[in-house]
Design a protein around this motif. Sequence first.
Motif, PDB file in Angstrom:
ATOM      1  N   UNK A   7       0.803  -1.228   0.000  1.00 43.10           N
ATOM      2  CA  UNK A   7       0.000   0.000   0.000  1.00 43.10           C
ATOM      3  C   UNK A   7       0.837   1.282   0.000  1.00 43.10           C
ATOM      4  N   UNK A   8       2.033   1.265   0.528  1.00 41.95           N
ATOM      5  CA  UNK A   8       2.858   2.480   0.597  1.00 41.95           C
ATOM      6  C   UNK A   8       3.983   2.461  -0.429  1.00 41.95           C
ATOM      7  N   UNK A   9       3.844   1.681  -1.476  1.00 40.09           N
ATOM      8  CA  UNK A   9       4.858   1.606  -2.503  1.00 40.09           C
ATOM      9  C   UNK A   9       6.006   0.669  -2.157  1.00 40.09           C
ATOM     10  N   UNK A  10       5.855  -0.112  -1.088  1.00 35.95           N
ATOM     11  CA  UNK A  10       6.901  -1.046  -0.681  1.00 35.95           C
ATOM     12  C   UNK A  10       6.642  -2.393  -1.324  1.00 35.95           C
ATOM     13  N   UNK A  11       7.720  -3.057  -1.722  1.00 33.54           N
ATOM     14  CA  UNK A  11       7.542  -4.388  -2.292  1.00 33.54           C
ATOM     15  C   UNK A  11       7.391  -5.395  -1.165  1.00 33.54           C
ATOM     16  N   UNK A  12       6.551  -6.383  -1.366  1.00 32.85           N
ATOM     17  CA  UNK A  12       6.320  -7.404  -0.349  1.00 32.85           C
ATOM     18  C   UNK A  12       7.462  -8.408  -0.390  1.00 32.85           C
ATOM     19  N   UNK A  13       7.865  -8.872   0.779  1.00 30.96           N
ATOM     20  CA  UNK A  13       8.983  -9.805   0.847  1.00 30.96           C
ATOM     21  C   UNK A  13       8.483 -11.240   0.713  1.00 30.96           C
ATOM     22  N   UNK A  14       9.378 -12.102   0.260  1.00 29.82           N
ATOM     23  CA  UNK A  14       9.023 -13.504   0.075  1.00 29.82           C
ATOM     24  C   UNK A  14       9.136 -14.245   1.402  1.00 29.82           C
ATOM     25  N   UNK A  15       8.665 -15.467   1.410  1.00 28.75           N
ATOM     26  CA  UNK A  15       8.711 -16.294   2.610  1.00 28.75           C
ATOM     27  C   UNK A  15      10.158 -16.563   3.013  1.00 28.75           C
ATOM     28  N   UNK A  16      11.035 -16.795   2.043  1.00 34.41           N
ATOM     29  CA  UNK A  16      12.435 -17.069   2.346  1.00 34.41           C
ATOM     30  C   UNK A  16      13.085 -15.886   3.047  1.00 34.41           C
ATOM     31  N   UNK A  17      12.780 -14.676   2.608  1.00 40.12           N
ATOM     32  CA  UNK A  17      13.354 -13.487   3.234  1.00 40.12           C
ATOM     33  C   UNK A  17      12.846 -13.344   4.663  1.00 40.12           C
ATOM     34  N   UNK A  64      23.087 -18.941  20.050  1.00 46.36           N
ATOM     35  CA  UNK A  64      22.572 -18.203  18.890  1.00 46.36           C
ATOM     36  C   UNK A  64      21.987 -19.124  17.842  1.00 46.36           C
ATOM     37  N   UNK A  65      22.677 -20.214  17.556  1.00 39.40           N
ATOM     38  CA  UNK A  65      22.170 -21.161  16.566  1.00 39.40           C
ATOM     39  C   UNK A  65      20.911 -21.865  17.004  1.00 39.40           C
ATOM     40  N   UNK A  66      20.845 -22.203  18.285  1.00 38.31           N
ATOM     41  CA  UNK A  66      19.676 -22.910  18.801  1.00 38.31           C
ATOM     42  C   UNK A  66      18.430 -22.034  18.727  1.00 38.31           C
ATOM     43  N   UNK A  67      18.502 -20.823  19.274  1.00 40.48           N
ATOM     44  CA  UNK A  67      17.323 -19.962  19.266  1.00 40.48           C
ATOM     45  C   UNK A  67      17.011 -19.469  17.862  1.00 40.48           C
ATOM     46  N   UNK A  68      18.044 -19.284  17.037  1.00 36.60           N
ATOM     47  CA  UNK A  68      17.799 -18.919  15.644  1.00 36.60           C
ATOM     48  C   UNK A  68      17.004 -19.983  14.918  1.00 36.60           C
ATOM     49  N   UNK A  69      17.302 -21.256  15.215  1.00 38.63           N
ATOM     50  CA  UNK A  69      16.557 -22.366  14.592  1.00 38.63           C
ATOM     51  C   UNK A  69      15.097 -22.331  15.042  1.00 38.63           C
ATOM     52  N   UNK A  70      14.867 -22.087  16.323  1.00 37.27           N
ATOM     53  CA  UNK A  70      13.479 -22.023  16.789  1.00 37.27           C
ATOM     54  C   UNK A  70      12.736 -20.841  16.167  1.00 37.27           C
ATOM     55  N   UNK A  71      13.420 -19.732  15.955  1.00 38.34           N
ATOM     56  CA  UNK A  71      12.787 -18.596  15.298  1.00 38.34           C
ATOM     57  C   UNK A  71      12.455 -18.901  13.837  1.00 38.34           C
ATOM     58  N   UNK A  72      13.316 -19.681  13.164  1.00 34.45           N
ATOM     59  CA  UNK A  72      13.030 -20.079  11.785  1.00 34.45           C
ATOM     60  C   UNK A  72      11.761 -20.917  11.742  1.00 34.45           C
ATOM     61  N   UNK A  73      11.636 -21.839  12.669  1.00 33.08           N
ATOM     62  CA  UNK A  73      10.435 -22.683  12.704  1.00 33.08           C
ATOM     63  C   UNK A  73       9.207 -21.836  12.950  1.00 33.08           C
ATOM     64  N   UNK A  74       9.310 -20.886  13.902  1.00 32.94           N
ATOM     65  CA  UNK A  74       8.184 -20.011  14.189  1.00 32.94           C
ATOM     66  C   UNK A  74       7.810 -19.115  13.027  1.00 32.94           C
ATOM     67  N   UNK A  75       8.807 -18.595  12.325  1.00 28.43           N
ATOM     68  CA  UNK A  75       8.517 -17.733  11.181  1.00 28.43           C
ATOM     69  C   UNK A  75       7.945 -18.530  10.016  1.00 28.43           C
TER      70      UNK A  75
END
Length: 77
Positions: A7-17, A64-75
């Motif tokens: 809506x504000x001229x911003x491009x939507x990001x993909x799922x991978x991003x 960092x790797x452990x919580x990053x992995x959980x964040x990937x699953x959540x996202x």
Amino acid sequence: MPATVGPCGQSQSSCFIEVKIGFMIGCAVSMAAGAPFGSFSCPRLGLRDRDLLGGVRKTTMQSGGTFGTFMVIGMGI
């Protein structure tokens, strides 16, 4: 396929991003919490000098790797 525009001229990001950003945020937050934890726990184990720095680095990277992995699953969900 052209990128869609929001809506504000911003491009939507993909799922991978979105997943990549989730990993980076989770990793950064957890590394910030893992560094003090490693700094207190490694001397209690009797580590000194290079072993101490290596232990703190290892603790920081593992948290960092452990919580990053959980964040990937959540996202991804």
